[in-house]
Design an enzyme around this catalytic site. Structure first.
Site, PDB file in Angstrom:
ATOM      1  N   ASP A 226      49.044  41.497  32.268  1.00 40.70           N
ATOM      2  CA  ASP A 226      48.010  42.593  32.883  1.00 40.70           C
ATOM      3  C   ASP A 226      48.295  41.564  34.538  1.00 40.70           C
ATOM      4  OD1 ASP A 226      46.578  44.439  33.868  1.00 40.70           O
ATOM      5  OD2 ASP A 226      44.999  44.388  31.854  1.00 40.70           O
TER       6      ASP A 226
HETATM    7  C1  BGC Z   1      43.923  46.261  34.241  1.00 37.14           C
HETATM    8  C2  BGC Z   1      45.823  47.364  33.881  1.00 37.14           C
HETATM    9  C3  BGC Z   1      46.056  48.057  34.773  1.00 37.14           C
HETATM   10  C4  BGC Z   1      46.271  46.794  35.620  1.00 37.14           C
HETATM   11  C5  BGC Z   1      46.880  47.465  37.007  1.00 37.14           C
HETATM   12  C6  BGC Z   1      44.547  45.607  34.998  1.00 37.14           C
HETATM   13  O1  BGC Z   1      43.200  45.877  35.346  1.00 37.14           O
HETATM   14  O2  BGC Z   1      43.587  46.431  32.673  1.00 37.14           O
HETATM   15  O3  BGC Z   1      45.400  48.336  32.478  1.00 37.14           O
HETATM   16  O4  BGC Z   1      47.479  49.095  34.726  1.00 37.14           O
HETATM   17  O5  BGC Z   1      44.918  46.583  35.993  1.00 37.14           O
HETATM   18  O6  BGC Z   1      45.501  48.638  37.484  1.00 37.14           O
END
Ligand code: BGC
Length: 822
Positions: A226
């Site tokens: 993530d």
């Molecule tokens: C989220 C993800 C997301 C990523 C990119 C993170 O804060 O948990 O689900 O895909 O950001 O935006």
């Protein structure tokens, strides 16, 4: 490209080239390797649309699809596959190859801020639907990235919290959607979660990423972190994390090359990770994607129609005392009331947000069928969490100092009172960690009275009106709160008396401050006028004079959002009072709820009908109007139990170790007893049970027959049941099959959903429905045996239309014990 060719290509790479594939180049892409003809791979959020590379709110426009819980409520795998396939078009229109979706964490607590993005409290429903979504995406050549692997069931301290989950619970509940995605749907991508799992960050958890995922499930895709969820070099690479996101690299790049030289990571390990990444680049066609990068806003009629249909299919009719559907020919005067009536609530907050092509409000949808002449409107109450954002243009001055001192180095413009800057700031800013800015605008209030000015920010902020400091969120006044992915403060509000029609100079001053984990700058300014008793009284007066009152209440993406959990499940603000006031004067009151999960409904006995329509995407108002008028069947069934009160939920506790966690740990003490399994065990009747939803026709289930001739031999069991539409309209029903283990040696839920079918029938039509079970559907996971175990004894097969409405059941027996490998 064949696997052999992929291997040859990886072997032509230098170590540095292999390493380059293991991190993002920038926020949304992996680097090309021009020497070998390998092009860039681009990724984009998220589960209810493809946002593209722009900001969270202001990027190129995209189609906004129903959010995860709304798809969960459809119980329709074919429809969800269609949505996945349409989303693939959207990902392509944004020049990307990978969708950062679906989100499949489990609705463990009713207060998790991100439940709206996830499908259900039930692992099998989540797995079946997300598997269909993945198939829809990947059949069009777009990779899915199922997330967040695993144990991300709350947003509190989400980047550091340790989810303490015993192995049986993991295997039987939280891992199921991922296992299905790997073994059945064949996902090409998985995103690790931010949290730790039993002491170790998931991004460096070898048991999870290598033993379970690769060795047991034989996964051939990639695992990416993530965003900023990787915290180490050797530990993540060795554990099985293929890609660190976003770029530029923090833990990898030269650090990883050095780690290989130091013997902390083997060259073979790097090669294996690079192979996984190259396989993805090949599978998605990115490898020779020579199209110049562009992002298009493709507003397709087919997508509009699909979104409208899916919205209605996910809408759950919770109560109907004969008032619905409304006949547009005879309905009379309709009072449309509430904070969500003229504001279209189409999606939740956080990284799943996008800039929609358009958003149809309930008012717009109702006006299209009833005609505006028959409608009247009153807001009645507000439901915002933060003061309404200023939507006008601002002049901006940027400074190369932390406190707006010195001469501005750049002047620009900004639309709207919200900033979100990831990386680049502005021309002339020399140090991204040391800068400040002043956003100024002329504001003309529509009303005279005491106004509330609110600011919240990741960074310091203060708001001034005509030079007077009104809200101070600067320096020592700034306190960490629940906004902007836990990097931001709570809202700081000041009040000021403003006169209607006068122009005031409003300034938002921003100063960059050191970040905690996620490096970005964000701020928001809003100005609101509090509504009081008068607004509720005005709404009630309107309802008294109308033939029907439709009250549109609920939450917004400010509440149902990534990065922040709810404090309770009451309707925010004075909305409960509003519904009661309207219901008191008009018995023909319909409540249209839009939330990302359950709310307490103290007024339930006083209203004629309740419709739950979640956040159904850009066609929201049309889908709602379709259901209210019967142009579409309310096809939804609850994917989550709605408790009478929050205290009934399995993880509600004064003991913060259980939820949302204490001292950095959240303990999943309820084990496998999540959702309806908990209500069954405790004998608590929910307000509306899992699987529940009404329609406009009636169904009968009969003639249960079970073929268990192979049960003992290979576990296969076929269940047949007759479904009859005995009403006067076409409609759909979800036939749900639950299994109960009557003689288990370990505590097991009274029933668990194992199969379901959504069946559409014309008036008077009958269908014979077949549901199939396999050996695993009878098994529990034994940590001692390291196998799934089916024990000898009796199993009850329960067929019904919700977890609390079992219509038919039968028992089958077996005499042998079976161990099923993981
Ligand atoms: C989220 C993800 C997301 C990523 C990119 C993170 O804060 O948990 O689900 O895909 O950001 O935006």
């Amino acid at each position: 490209m064949s696997e052999d060719r992929i291997r040859e290509l990886v072997d032509q790479m230098t170590l540095a080239e292999q390493v380059s594939l293991l991190s993002g180049e920038d926020i949304w892409s992996l680097p090309a390797i021009a020497r070998l003809g390998i092009h860039k791979l681009r990724v984009t959020d998220g589960p209810n649309g493809a946002r593209g590379g722009g900001g969270l709110v202001g990027g190129v426009k995209s189609a906004a699809f129903p959010v995860g819980i709304a798809l969960g409520a459809t119980w329709n795998t074919e429809l969800v596959k269609e949505v996945g396939s349409a989303l693939a078009d959207e990902v392509k229109s944004k020049g990307a190859h990978v969708s950062l979706s679906p989100t499949v964490n489990i609705h463990r607590s009713v207060t998790n801020g991100r439940n709206f993005e996830c499908y259900s409290e039930d692992p099998v429903l989540t797995a079946q639907l997300s598997g269909a979504f993945i198939a829809g995406l990947q059949e069009q050549g777009i990779a899915a990235t199922i997330k967040h692997f695993v144990g991300n069931e709350s947003e509190i301290e989400r980047t550091t919290i340790d989810s303490m989950i015993d192995e049986r619970t993991l295997r039987e509940v939280y891992l199921i959607p991922f296992e299905h995605a790997v073994k059945v749907a064949g996902t090409w991508g998985i995103m690790s979660s931010y949290n730790r799992l039993n002491g170790t960050y998931t991004s460096e958890n070898e048991w999870l990423l290598t033993q379970v995922l690769r060795n047991e499930w034989h996964y051939s895709g990639i695992v990416m972190s993530d965003w900023f969820g990787s915290h180490a070099t050797a530990a993540t690479v060795n554990a099985g994390l293929d890609i660190e996101m976003p770029g530029p690299p923090r833990d990898r790049g030269q650090k990883l090359v050095d780690a290989v030289a130091a013997g902390e990571v083997s060259a073979d390990m790097v090669r294996e990770r690079a192979l996984n990444v190259l396989r993805l680049i090949d599978r998605t066609g990115a490898i020779d994607d020579e199209r110049p990068y562009e992002e298009r806003a493709d507003d397709r009629p087919a997508h509009r129609a699909l979104i409208r249909r899916a919205g209605a299919e996910g809408t759950v009719l919770l109560q109907n005392h004969g008032l619905l559907p409304l006949d547009p020919a005879t309905v009379g005067r309709v009072a449309v009331i509430g904070p969500n009536a003229k504001t279209a609530q189409i999606m939740g907050g956080g990284s799943a947000q996008l800039n929609p092509h358009y958003a149809v409000s309930p008012w717009d949808g109702l006006a299209a069928v009833f005609g505006e002449g028959r409608l009247s409107y009153a807001i009645g109450a507000t439901n915002h969490r933060y003061e309404p954002r200023l939507e006008q243009r601002f002049d901006v001055e940027f400074f190369n100092s932390p406190d707006l001192s010195g001469e501005p180095v750049h002047r620009g413009e900004q639309q709207g009172g919200e900033i979100f800057l990831f990386g680049y700031v502005a021309p002339g800013i020399t140090d991204r960690q040391v800068w400040s800015a002043r956003y100024s605008t002329d504001y003309v209030p529509a009303y005279t009275g005491e106004h509330r000015v609110g600011v919240l920010s990741a960074g310091f902020t203060r708001a001034k009106v005509d030079g007077r400091l009104v809200a101070d969120n600067w320096g020592g006044h700034w306190k960490a709160g629940r906004s902007f992915f836990e990097e931001g403060s709570d809202e700081v509000v000041g009040t000021i008396y403003l006169e209607a029609g006068r122009s005031y100079r409003v300034e938002l001053e921003f100063g960059k401050k050191p970040f905690r984990i996620l490096d970005f700058s964000a701020a928001r300014i809003g100005i609101g006028l509090p509504l009081g008793d008068k607004a509720i009284a005005a709404a009630a007066a309107l309802a008294r004079d109308a033939d029907v009152a439709i009250v549109c209440v609920g939450r917004t993406g400010e509440w149902d959002t990534e990065g922040s959990d709810l404090l309770d499940i009451k309707l925010p603000g004075r909305q409960d009072e509003l519904v009661s006031a309207v219901a008191r004067v008009n018995r023909r009151t319909i409540v249209v709820l839009q939330t990302g999960g359950p709310v307490e409904m103290p007024w339930l006995d006083d209203v004629a009908a309740v419709v739950q329509s979640w956040y159904p995407g850009q066609e929201a108002g049309n889908s709602i109007a379709d259901v209210l008028t019967g142009a579409a069947e309310p096809g939804g069934r609850l994917p989550q139990s709605f408790p009478v009160r929050w205290n009934d939920n399995p993880v509600h506790s004064q003991d913060r170790e259980i939820y949302p966690g204490l001292a950095g740990k959240v303990r999943y003490e309820e084990g496998v007893f999540v959702g309806y399994r908990h209500y069954d065990r405790q004998g608590i009747a929910p307000l509306f049970p899992f699987g529940f939803g009404l329609g406009y026709t009636s169904f009968e289930l009969s003639d249960l027959a079970v073929d268990d001739s192979r049960f003992e031999a290979d576990g296969a069991v076929s269940v047949y049941v007759t479904l009859a539409n005995i009403g006067a309209r076409a409609g759909s029903e979800v036939v749900q099959l639950y299994v109960g283990d009557e003689s288990s040696s370990v505590p097991r839920p009274a029933k668990e959903l194992k199969a379901f079918a959504k069946v559409q029938l014309a008036a008077g039509e009958t269908a014979r429905v077949k549901l199939e079970l396999g050996e695993r559907d009878f098994a529990f996971y034994s940590v001692e045996a390291k196998h799934w175990v089916v024990e000898p004894g009796a199993f009850t097969l329960m067929v019904g239309t919700s977890a609390a409405d079992i219509r038919l059941s039968a028992q089958i027996r077996r005499n042998n014990r079976v161990l099923i490998p993981v």
